[in-house]
Design a protein around this motif. Structure first.
Motif, PDB file in Angstrom:
ATOM      1  N   UNK A  38      57.477 -19.733  71.828  1.00 39.11           N
ATOM      2  CA  UNK A  38      57.559 -18.541  70.993  1.00 39.11           C
ATOM      3  C   UNK A  38      57.269 -17.289  71.815  1.00 39.11           C
ATOM      4  N   UNK A  39      58.015 -16.209  71.500  1.00 33.99           N
ATOM      5  CA  UNK A  39      57.886 -14.949  72.226  1.00 33.99           C
ATOM      6  C   UNK A  39      57.851 -13.783  71.242  1.00 33.99           C
ATOM      7  N   UNK A  40      57.006 -12.800  71.538  1.00 30.47           N
ATOM      8  CA  UNK A  40      57.015 -11.558  70.769  1.00 30.47           C
ATOM      9  C   UNK A  40      58.327 -10.833  71.014  1.00 30.47           C
ATOM     10  N   UNK A  41      58.967 -10.374  69.943  1.00 28.09           N
ATOM     11  CA  UNK A  41      60.194  -9.582  70.046  1.00 28.09           C
ATOM     12  C   UNK A  41      59.856  -8.154  69.647  1.00 28.09           C
ATOM     13  N   UNK A  42      59.753  -7.268  70.622  1.00 24.73           N
ATOM     14  CA  UNK A  42      59.265  -5.911  70.359  1.00 24.73           C
ATOM     15  C   UNK A  42      60.317  -4.982  69.777  1.00 24.73           C
ATOM     16  N   UNK A  43      61.578  -5.374  69.794  1.00 27.14           N
ATOM     17  CA  UNK A  43      62.634  -4.440  69.398  1.00 27.14           C
ATOM     18  C   UNK A  43      62.556  -3.999  67.940  1.00 27.14           C
ATOM     19  N   UNK A  44      62.281  -4.887  66.963  1.00 24.93           N
ATOM     20  CA  UNK A  44      62.143  -4.389  65.586  1.00 24.93           C
ATOM     21  C   UNK A  44      61.009  -3.381  65.441  1.00 24.93           C
ATOM     22  N   UNK A  45      59.909  -3.577  66.168  1.00 26.79           N
ATOM     23  CA  UNK A  45      58.813  -2.609  66.139  1.00 26.79           C
ATOM     24  C   UNK A  45      59.249  -1.297  66.762  1.00 26.79           C
ATOM     25  N   UNK A  46      60.106  -1.376  67.780  1.00 23.00           N
ATOM     26  CA  UNK A  46      60.627  -0.171  68.413  1.00 23.00           C
ATOM     27  C   UNK A  46      61.434   0.644  67.403  1.00 23.00           C
ATOM     28  N   UNK A  47      62.192  -0.029  66.540  1.00 22.79           N
ATOM     29  CA  UNK A  47      62.984   0.685  65.538  1.00 22.79           C
ATOM     30  C   UNK A  47      62.086   1.426  64.557  1.00 22.79           C
ATOM     31  N   UNK A  48      60.949   0.814  64.212  1.00 24.43           N
ATOM     32  CA  UNK A  48      59.996   1.501  63.336  1.00 24.43           C
ATOM     33  C   UNK A  48      59.446   2.736  64.028  1.00 24.43           C
ATOM     34  N   UNK A  49      59.094   2.601  65.318  1.00 31.52           N
ATOM     35  CA  UNK A  49      58.576   3.734  66.083  1.00 31.52           C
ATOM     36  C   UNK A  49      59.614   4.841  66.175  1.00 31.52           C
ATOM     37  N   UNK A  50      60.875   4.455  66.449  1.00 33.01           N
ATOM     38  CA  UNK A  50      61.935   5.449  66.586  1.00 33.01           C
ATOM     39  C   UNK A  50      62.133   6.244  65.301  1.00 33.01           C
ATOM     40  N   UNK A  51      61.916   5.593  64.168  1.00 34.07           N
ATOM     41  CA  UNK A  51      62.166   6.248  62.888  1.00 34.07           C
ATOM     42  C   UNK A  51      61.117   7.299  62.550  1.00 34.07           C
ATOM     43  N   UNK A  52      59.829   6.987  62.835  1.00 36.14           N
ATOM     44  CA  UNK A  52      58.774   7.890  62.387  1.00 36.14           C
ATOM     45  C   UNK A  52      57.945   8.519  63.508  1.00 36.14           C
ATOM     46  N   UNK A  53      57.804   7.839  64.625  1.00 34.25           N
ATOM     47  CA  UNK A  53      56.865   8.310  65.632  1.00 34.25           C
ATOM     48  C   UNK A  53      57.550   9.013  66.792  1.00 34.25           C
ATOM     49  N   UNK A  54      58.658   8.449  67.277  1.00 32.90           N
ATOM     50  CA  UNK A  54      59.325   8.992  68.460  1.00 32.90           C
ATOM     51  C   UNK A  54      59.653  10.478  68.325  1.00 32.90           C
ATOM     52  N   UNK A  55      60.129  10.983  67.159  1.00 32.12           N
ATOM     53  CA  UNK A  55      60.438  12.415  67.065  1.00 32.12           C
ATOM     54  C   UNK A  55      59.222  13.317  67.261  1.00 32.12           C
ATOM     55  N   UNK A  56      58.011  12.763  67.100  1.00 32.89           N
ATOM     56  CA  UNK A  56      56.806  13.575  67.249  1.00 32.89           C
ATOM     57  C   UNK A  56      56.339  13.664  68.697  1.00 32.89           C
ATOM     58  N   UNK A  57      56.899  12.819  69.551  1.00 30.77           N
ATOM     59  CA  UNK A  57      56.474  12.781  70.947  1.00 30.77           C
ATOM     60  C   UNK A  57      57.415  13.623  71.792  1.00 30.77           C
ATOM     61  N   UNK A  58      56.866  14.520  72.564  1.00 34.72           N
ATOM     62  CA  UNK A  58      57.705  15.475  73.274  1.00 34.72           C
ATOM     63  C   UNK A  58      57.622  15.364  74.792  1.00 34.72           C
ATOM     64  N   UNK A  59      56.518  14.889  75.319  1.00 34.62           N
ATOM     65  CA  UNK A  59      56.361  14.925  76.754  1.00 34.62           C
ATOM     66  C   UNK A  59      57.031  13.723  77.399  1.00 34.62           C
TER      67      UNK A  59
END
Length: 252
Positions: free
Chosen positions: A66-87
């Motif tokens: 079994x392996x952690x699949x980070x991509x679905x979590x990345x989609x959650x980050x992209x939706x709400x968190x990524x736009x807030x990060x600028x640097x």
């Protein structure tokens, strides 16, 4: 996305994900000993996580890893968190003393990732093998050129970053490549590893699986780069927009 939040709501499932983050490729037997529950109970939790695509599995003989699949979590980050990060990103790279030698070992992957992409099989194959396409979706590359069987990636300031040499191709379904990083500079030898792309048509979508093998000690962080690269690939194929999911500067 509802299935992701449902899967994360249970502390036992979060503990399983934490364990797979720290030690990818564990079997049911390995994971069962970490929870105070029956084998069937652990299997049920793993089934929920697999249904939410938060884990992927690799079967070898009678064992299932079994392996952690980070991509679905990345989609959650992209939706709400990524736009807030600028640097933009800035991460130190570890120097390695040893380099992988000898023929590739037929072992289980060090990590795996999976994502569904709304595109044709031809489009996905082209994106993974065409140098100009790779430059569009790779999370940090400024350019990419083909040199025979190799894709040569360079940073935006034209420094050599990565060489991926295709070793075996099964048209439209499988790509095996070496992974030779050069981002630590010309005088630093980093170990070579290998990865595999698997493409499975799923109606109007394609299921893309990434398996990375034989990662040298000190390069475990390449999983973060893959998460961003595959997120960029999915966005580029589905929208036509080249988005660089770069690392963000960490504040002290």
């Amino acid at each position: 996305m509802d299935s992701i939040f449902k899967a994360l709501a249970d502390p036992a499932r979060r503990k399983l994900l934490d364990s797979l983050r720290d030690r990818p490729g564990q079997s049911l037997h390995d994971l069962q000993g970490q929870l105070d529950m029956t084998r069937f109970g652990v299997m049920k939790h793993l089934g929920v996580l697999e249904g939410a695509k938060l884990i992927v599995t690799h079967k070898k003989g009678r064992f299932k890893y079994h392996y952690l699949n980070a991509l679905p979590l990345r989609e959650v980050i992209d939706r709400w968190i990524e736009p807030l990060l600028e640097q933009p990103a800035a991460r130190a790279v570890l120097s390695l003393k040893s380099q992988l030698e000898g023929p590739p070992k037929m072992t289980k992957p060090d990590f795996m990732m999976q994502t569904y992409i709304h595109c044709t099989q031809d489009a996905l194959w082209h994106a993974l093998t065409d140098p100009e396409a790779n430059a569009e979706f790779n999370f940090v590359a400024g350019s990419c050129e083909r040199d025979g069987d190799a894709l040569v990636f360079r940073t935006p300031d034209d420094a050599l970053m990565l060489i991926c040499t295709e070793t075996k191709l099964t048209p439209k379904t499988r790509i095996e490549s070496t992974f030779e990083p050069h981002w630590a500079g010309p005088d630093v030898a980093l170990g070579k590893s290998r990865f595999v792309y698997l493409i499975e048509p799923q109606g109007e979508n394609c299921l893309l699986t990434l398996e990375h093998y034989d990662i040298p000690i000190g390069q475990e962080g390449v999983a973060d780069g893959w998460t961003r690269t595959l997120a960029g690939l999915k966005t580029w194929l589905e929208t036509g927009n080249a988005i660089k999911f770069s690392y963000q500067t960490e504040e002290a």
